[in-house]
Design an enzyme around this catalytic site. Structure first.
Site, short mmCIF file in Angstrom:
data_model
loop_
_atom_site.label_atom_id
_atom_site.label_comp_id
_atom_site.label_asym_id
_atom_site.label_seq_id
_atom_site.Cartn_x
_atom_site.Cartn_y
_atom_site.Cartn_z
N LEU A 139 0.85 -1.60 -0.20
CA LEU A 139 -0.11 -0.04 -0.02
C LEU A 139 0.75 1.42 -0.34
O LEU A 139 2.05 1.51 0.27
CB LEU A 139 -0.87 0.24 1.28
CG LEU A 139 -2.09 -0.66 1.62
CD1 LEU A 139 -2.87 -1.21 2.81
CD2 LEU A 139 -2.57 -0.73 0.27
N ASP A 140 0.67 1.96 -0.53
CA ASP A 140 1.14 3.64 -0.74
C ASP A 140 1.70 3.75 0.59
O ASP A 140 0.67 3.58 1.50
CB ASP A 140 0.24 4.56 -1.55
CG ASP A 140 0.37 4.24 -2.77
OD1 ASP A 140 0.73 3.38 -3.84
OD2 ASP A 140 -0.53 5.07 -3.70
N HIS A 141 2.58 4.72 0.86
CA HIS A 141 2.69 5.36 2.16
C HIS A 141 1.81 5.69 2.84
O HIS A 141 1.91 5.89 4.59
CB HIS A 141 4.24 6.90 2.03
CG HIS A 141 5.00 7.50 2.88
ND1 HIS A 141 5.54 6.74 4.05
CD2 HIS A 141 4.07 8.52 3.77
CE1 HIS A 141 5.70 7.71 4.84
NE2 HIS A 141 5.04 9.28 5.08
N ARG A 155 -5.62 6.35 -7.62
CA ARG A 155 -5.16 7.51 -7.74
C ARG A 155 -5.43 8.23 -9.38
O ARG A 155 -5.94 8.79 -9.81
CB ARG A 155 -4.22 7.59 -7.06
CG ARG A 155 -4.50 8.14 -5.44
CD ARG A 155 -2.35 7.22 -5.33
NE ARG A 155 -2.56 8.23 -5.10
CZ ARG A 155 -1.37 9.30 -4.69
NH1 ARG A 155 0.13 8.03 -4.48
NH2 ARG A 155 -0.66 10.00 -4.35
#
Length: 293
Positions: free
Chosen positions: A138-140, A238
């Site tokens: 998962l992204d930061h 996104r």
């Protein structure tokens, strides 16, 4: 399917539906383990039946106990870092964690503040010697459910399940504007943005990417959507939502306004068959911070 852990051994009682199977067919057909891993298990003598070494082509009977030496002493591949984690599911083979926003899934270099470092500490506190093997990322600044395997066989099977899209991931996102369609599918390839190191973009030369969405609630001037992925490209949700004119709230990299300190994206649910038993696992992850989700 009856299973248990005894020391470093994983024991599985052969069920009636597996009558006349062999060690070979369990590994190759039922679990579809990689050839390299199967060879390693064979060479190390890591599989026995009822406490004895037998031919891998000898038929097994219901009630026989298959014993696999899976839980070997290994050094942690990332240094343990003290901290709490929100465990959604855990057994001897895998762990599902509710990742907070603002933390990397795995250290990129020598960092010690990633989720993987916290998982290593969790293993250490439980007296478990496990590699920290993430199945996806998962992204930061994205929160929510994420899976780690505890040994190579579990990781290999979970990697395959992910590739075969048997691991179902459901996200919640708050986007700018009011979506006209209550549900839809975005099928646009995603590639790197050559003008920006960290950005991705829709590109004819990119990798296939498929995103399904449906409207949950209109929160003027925003829309709360549920999103499911057929693929797992970097920044996929996104990029796709921005591409159709509805960037995520807080996602300044892709056109969102800084209403929150991060993009409003949360991996709310994950479901998948257990890699060794086939039992269906479903985990719900609450969003810990207020980003409209």
């Amino acid at each position: 399917m009856k299973t248990q852990k005894k020391g470093e051994l994983f024991e599985l009682v052969i069920p009636d539906k597996w009558k006349n199977v062999t060690i070979e067919t369990i590994l190759r057909n039922h679990w579809q383990a990689p050839k390299k891993l199967i060879h390693s298990l064979r060479m190390a003598g890591d599989i026995k039946v009822n406490g004895e070494s037998i031919s891998w082509t000898q038929p097994l009977s219901p009630g026989d106990t298959l014993q696999l030496h899976l839980f070997k002493e290994v050094e942690y591949d990332v240094p343990p870092t003290y901290g709490e984690i929100d465990v959604l599911f855990e057994d001897d083979h895998l762990i599902v964690i509710n990742k907070p926003a603002g933390i990397d899934t795995h250290p990129n270099h020598q960092e010690t503040d990633s989720l993987a470092n916290l998982v290593a500490f969790h293993y250490q506190a439980r007296g478990e010697s496990c590699r920290v093997l993430h199945i996806h990322r998962l992204d930061h600044d994205t929160s929510g459910a994420i899976i780690f395997a505890k040994h190579p066989l579990s990781k290999a099977i979970l990697d395959r399940l992910l590739t075969e899209r048997q691991i179902k991931r459901t996200y919640r996102a708050l986007v700018h504007g009011r979506l006209k369609q209550k549900k839809g599918t975005i099928s646009e390839p995603i590639g790197r943005d050559r003008h920006h190191n960290t950005r991705r973009r829709v590109s004819p030369s990119g990798q296939d990417a498929v995103t399904h969405y449906k409207v949950l609630e209109y929160k003027n001037p925003y829309t709360l959507v549920e999103v499911q992925l057929d693929t797992g490209r970097t920044h996929q949700i996104r990029v796709h939502m921005s591409h159709i004119g509805h960037p995520l709230v807080g996602d300044i990299l892709y056109g969102g306004k800084p209403i929150f300190k991060r993009q409003a994206l949360h991996a709310a649910r994950i479901s998948f068959p257990h890699p060794l038993t086939g039992e269906w696992i479903e985990c719900e992850a609450d969003c810990a911070d207020d980003v409209g989700l």
